[in-house]
Design a protein around this motif. Sequence first.
Motif, PDB file in Angstrom:
ATOM      1  N   GLN A 141      53.128  42.572  35.758  1.00 29.71           N
ATOM      2  CA  GLN A 141      52.302  43.621  36.535  1.00 29.71           C
ATOM      3  C   GLN A 141      51.517  42.411  37.703  1.00 29.71           C
ATOM      4  N   GLN A 142      50.458  43.048  38.200  1.00 31.21           N
ATOM      5  CA  GLN A 142      50.067  41.882  39.600  1.00 31.21           C
ATOM      6  C   GLN A 142      48.416  42.739  39.835  1.00 31.21           C
ATOM      7  N   TRP A 143      47.880  41.774  40.222  1.00 30.59           N
ATOM      8  CA  TRP A 143      46.184  41.200  40.565  1.00 30.59           C
ATOM      9  C   TRP A 143      46.031  41.169  41.599  1.00 30.59           C
ATOM     10  N   TYR A 144      45.484  42.042  42.777  1.00 27.48           N
ATOM     11  CA  TYR A 144      44.693  41.640  44.206  1.00 27.48           C
ATOM     12  C   TYR A 144      43.696  41.636  43.904  1.00 27.48           C
ATOM     13  N   TRP A 145      42.974  41.287  44.978  1.00 30.31           N
ATOM     14  CA  TRP A 145      41.191  40.707  44.827  1.00 30.31           C
ATOM     15  C   TRP A 145      39.963  41.367  44.299  1.00 30.31           C
ATOM     16  N   THR A 146      40.968  42.899  44.677  1.00 33.54           N
ATOM     17  CA  THR A 146      40.180  43.531  44.044  1.00 33.54           C
ATOM     18  C   THR A 146      40.043  43.730  42.542  1.00 33.54           C
ATOM     19  N   ASP A 147      41.000  43.645  42.434  1.00 31.05           N
ATOM     20  CA  ASP A 147      41.157  43.428  40.445  1.00 31.05           C
ATOM     21  C   ASP A 147      40.327  42.855  39.795  1.00 31.05           C
ATOM     22  N   LEU A 148      40.383  41.213  40.771  1.00 27.24           N
ATOM     23  CA  LEU A 148      39.763  39.973  40.253  1.00 27.24           C
ATOM     24  C   LEU A 148      38.039  40.532  40.532  1.00 27.24           C
ATOM     25  N   SER A 149      37.727  41.422  41.269  1.00 27.11           N
ATOM     26  CA  SER A 149      36.199  41.030  41.462  1.00 27.11           C
ATOM     27  C   SER A 149      35.114  42.202  40.339  1.00 27.11           C
ATOM     28  N   ASN A 150      34.457  42.058  41.063  1.00 26.30           N
ATOM     29  CA  ASN A 150      33.370  43.308  40.202  1.00 26.30           C
ATOM     30  C   ASN A 150      34.155  44.598  40.429  1.00 26.30           C
ATOM     31  N   THR A 151      33.348  45.774  39.924  1.00 29.46           N
ATOM     32  CA  THR A 151      33.669  46.991  40.222  1.00 29.46           C
ATOM     33  C   THR A 151      32.881  47.301  41.246  1.00 29.46           C
ATOM     34  N   SER A 152      32.095  47.210  41.618  1.00 23.66           N
ATOM     35  CA  SER A 152      30.484  48.128  42.286  1.00 23.66           C
ATOM     36  C   SER A 152      30.595  47.969  43.817  1.00 23.66           C
ATOM     37  N   SER A 153      30.800  48.362  44.628  1.00 21.28           N
ATOM     38  CA  SER A 153      30.889  48.551  45.909  1.00 21.28           C
ATOM     39  C   SER A 153      31.039  47.869  46.412  1.00 21.28           C
ATOM     40  N   ASN A 154      30.424  47.340  46.521  1.00 21.37           N
ATOM     41  CA  ASN A 154      30.125  45.950  47.268  1.00 21.37           C
ATOM     42  C   ASN A 154      31.151  44.200  46.335  1.00 21.37           C
ATOM     43  N   ARG A 155      31.983  44.546  45.451  1.00 21.36           N
ATOM     44  CA  ARG A 155      32.607  44.108  44.496  1.00 21.36           C
ATOM     45  C   ARG A 155      32.472  42.970  44.782  1.00 21.36           C
ATOM     46  N   ILE A 156      30.866  42.556  44.208  1.00 24.54           N
ATOM     47  CA  ILE A 156      30.453  40.714  44.194  1.00 24.54           C
ATOM     48  C   ILE A 156      30.185  41.006  43.026  1.00 24.54           C
ATOM     49  N   PRO A 157      29.986  39.763  42.228  1.00 27.17           N
ATOM     50  CA  PRO A 157      30.309  39.229  41.997  1.00 27.17           C
ATOM     51  C   PRO A 157      32.458  39.226  42.359  1.00 27.17           C
ATOM     52  N   ARG A 158      32.720  37.803  43.577  1.00 29.78           N
ATOM     53  CA  ARG A 158      34.239  38.529  43.427  1.00 29.78           C
ATOM     54  C   ARG A 158      35.133  37.187  44.606  1.00 29.78           C
ATOM     55  N   ILE A 159      35.949  37.050  44.157  1.00 26.97           N
ATOM     56  CA  ILE A 159      37.178  36.229  44.238  1.00 26.97           C
ATOM     57  C   ILE A 159      38.130  36.565  45.132  1.00 26.97           C
ATOM     58  N   VAL A 160      38.541  35.411  46.267  1.00 24.89           N
ATOM     59  CA  VAL A 160      39.629  35.680  47.473  1.00 24.89           C
ATOM     60  C   VAL A 160      39.920  34.642  47.617  1.00 24.89           C
ATOM     61  N   ASN A 161      41.826  34.945  48.151  1.00 23.63           N
ATOM     62  CA  ASN A 161      42.349  33.753  47.974  1.00 23.63           C
ATOM     63  C   ASN A 161      43.060  33.488  47.157  1.00 23.63           C
ATOM     64  N   ALA A 162      43.193  33.977  45.951  1.00 24.82           N
ATOM     65  CA  ALA A 162      43.272  34.130  44.159  1.00 24.82           C
ATOM     66  C   ALA A 162      44.660  33.421  44.477  1.00 24.82           C
ATOM     67  N   GLY A 163      45.201  32.754  43.919  1.00 22.44           N
ATOM     68  CA  GLY A 163      46.450  32.314  43.490  1.00 22.44           C
ATOM     69  C   GLY A 163      46.702  30.704  44.906  1.00 22.44           C
ATOM     70  N   ARG A 164      45.139  30.117  45.109  1.00 15.08           N
ATOM     71  CA  ARG A 164      45.029  28.369  46.179  1.00 15.08           C
ATOM     72  C   ARG A 164      44.932  27.797  44.128  1.00 15.08           C
TER      73      ARG A 164
END
Length: 584
Positions: A557-580
Amino acid sequence: MRGILTRNVLAAGTALVSLGLVAASSPVPAADPALTPAAGAAPGPAVGSRPGSVTESRPVPGDRAAAAPTTGTSGSRAAAPSAPTGRTATASAPRPARADAAPADARARFDLDGDGRDELVVAGFVTVAQGTSGYGLMIDYSGSAWRQYLLPPDGPRLNSRFGDALAAGDLNADGYADLIVGDPMANSSAGDVWIYPGGRDGIDPAAARQITQDTPGVPGMAHGGAEFGHSLAAGDLDRDGYVDLVVGAPGETVAGHSLAGTVTVLRGSAGGLSVEGVQQVSQDSPGVPGEAAGRGHFGFALAAGDVTGDGHPDVAVGAPGIDGAGAGSRVILLPGGPTGARTDGATSVRGEDFGIGALGETLRIADLNRDGHGDVLAGAPRSAHGALVHLRGSAGGLTAQGAQVRRPAEEYVGGITAADFGNSLSTGDVTGDGYPDVLVGASQRTAAGVEGAGGVVLYPGGPRGLGVAVAYHQGMATPGYRGPAEQPEQGDWFGSAVAILDLDGTGPLEIVVGARYENTSGLLTELAVGKAPVRPGPVPPGGSAPAVSPWLLYPVQQWYWTDLSNTSSNRIPRIVNAGRQLLG
């Protein structure tokens, strides 16, 4: 489907950045708008109000798999129970009654809530509210439907690398691992370390404690460039029942030598981390091999484990140097004992012993052959295309005798450029045979003709140490297995961090790999270990059959930042640069 398909995985990793190894010549994608804080961002809330901490129900992950694997070796993982709505960072998650707080499975080394399973902890760029963003963490609790998104307790920081170093250990012996987070760039790179106590409901950000070189009882003085917290290791060095913390400050000045580096040992206690009896060690300390030198970077990497076999965890310290090829680099072993880390009896090996420069930029300790002595795995990602050295443990400490050296050219065929082999390391039994295995990242490896796509290599442990390697990069064909179809792209840096974790408490351990630059926002991939097809064939006259691994790696399986963030339209809270960076 197996693995984290029933959970929204996020044990993201970046071993590369945590060690400060991002090469200036490496391709860096264009800035993602999600990485940029809003203009005039409001400062974080006060410490007492749990700044930057948000707890969210875990969204259902996007299923990017082409199909479930047709075969495999790992057991199924039960779906996480649904959680009631309205939980805040201070509320308690429902858990079954427990008479004892001890983890159910000793394999779980990063269990923050005491359920016997490791948590998935990701370092990246976190947004907890509009205008409140910065380098932070996301914690996904295995066996629960909850996630936490954290910024530093004192709020968003400029030039921060909060989460560049991660460790966990039960500092107060309450049965819950505590989360330890280093930020070597804090306060003009003076650096600091934050301790988050674990508990029944996970970590409590309001209880976080900051340690710097200005903390009373800690040797030295906080100053720019020291990078206190660049590396971390946890282990009960004195065997008093409390895990101790080892902190590297590779930029510290010693005896007038800039960037010589120091290591500080703080003891665990019933009250948590104690500043009583703190030790500070450098290459200027009596008994420590070598001598303090400018740009030596003693403490660049750390690992704890029982190498000598006396029951006390020892401390491996990397001093890779950064002058040219890293001449003079060493890996030094400080024996553990009743007083903590000892300098008497310290031993070392040099990079020159193996024709390798900058040895010791990454370190792990694991008893690969189960002889009672932990082995030291030392990475040298900046030595040519990178190298891994397996140093066998012994009662006498470190020795070059019987060492195994692995280089990327032995695992990959053709087109090797700036592989960065050894930039990330993790250990644990993923094959299920009882021997710890070694996972190595090569984040700048050329894969399928694509520069900087990255890859990983697994070395099975066994009676002889490192077994026959099996490699994987994105898009690699895995006969008999089908999974996510993400292809290698320039500058993805797949393997920028790797982790071996016990996510489900059953079967072999799990593998998570970070690709911090995938689509500029990061990607996490779970890999599983399967049986390789039998390849019979004649043996050439007078020759021997080529070494072929009985294992293969395939994506689940793979997870992009959209999968790792909140499901609301603005996706907050969120995380990007995942894999750091990742815990593991």
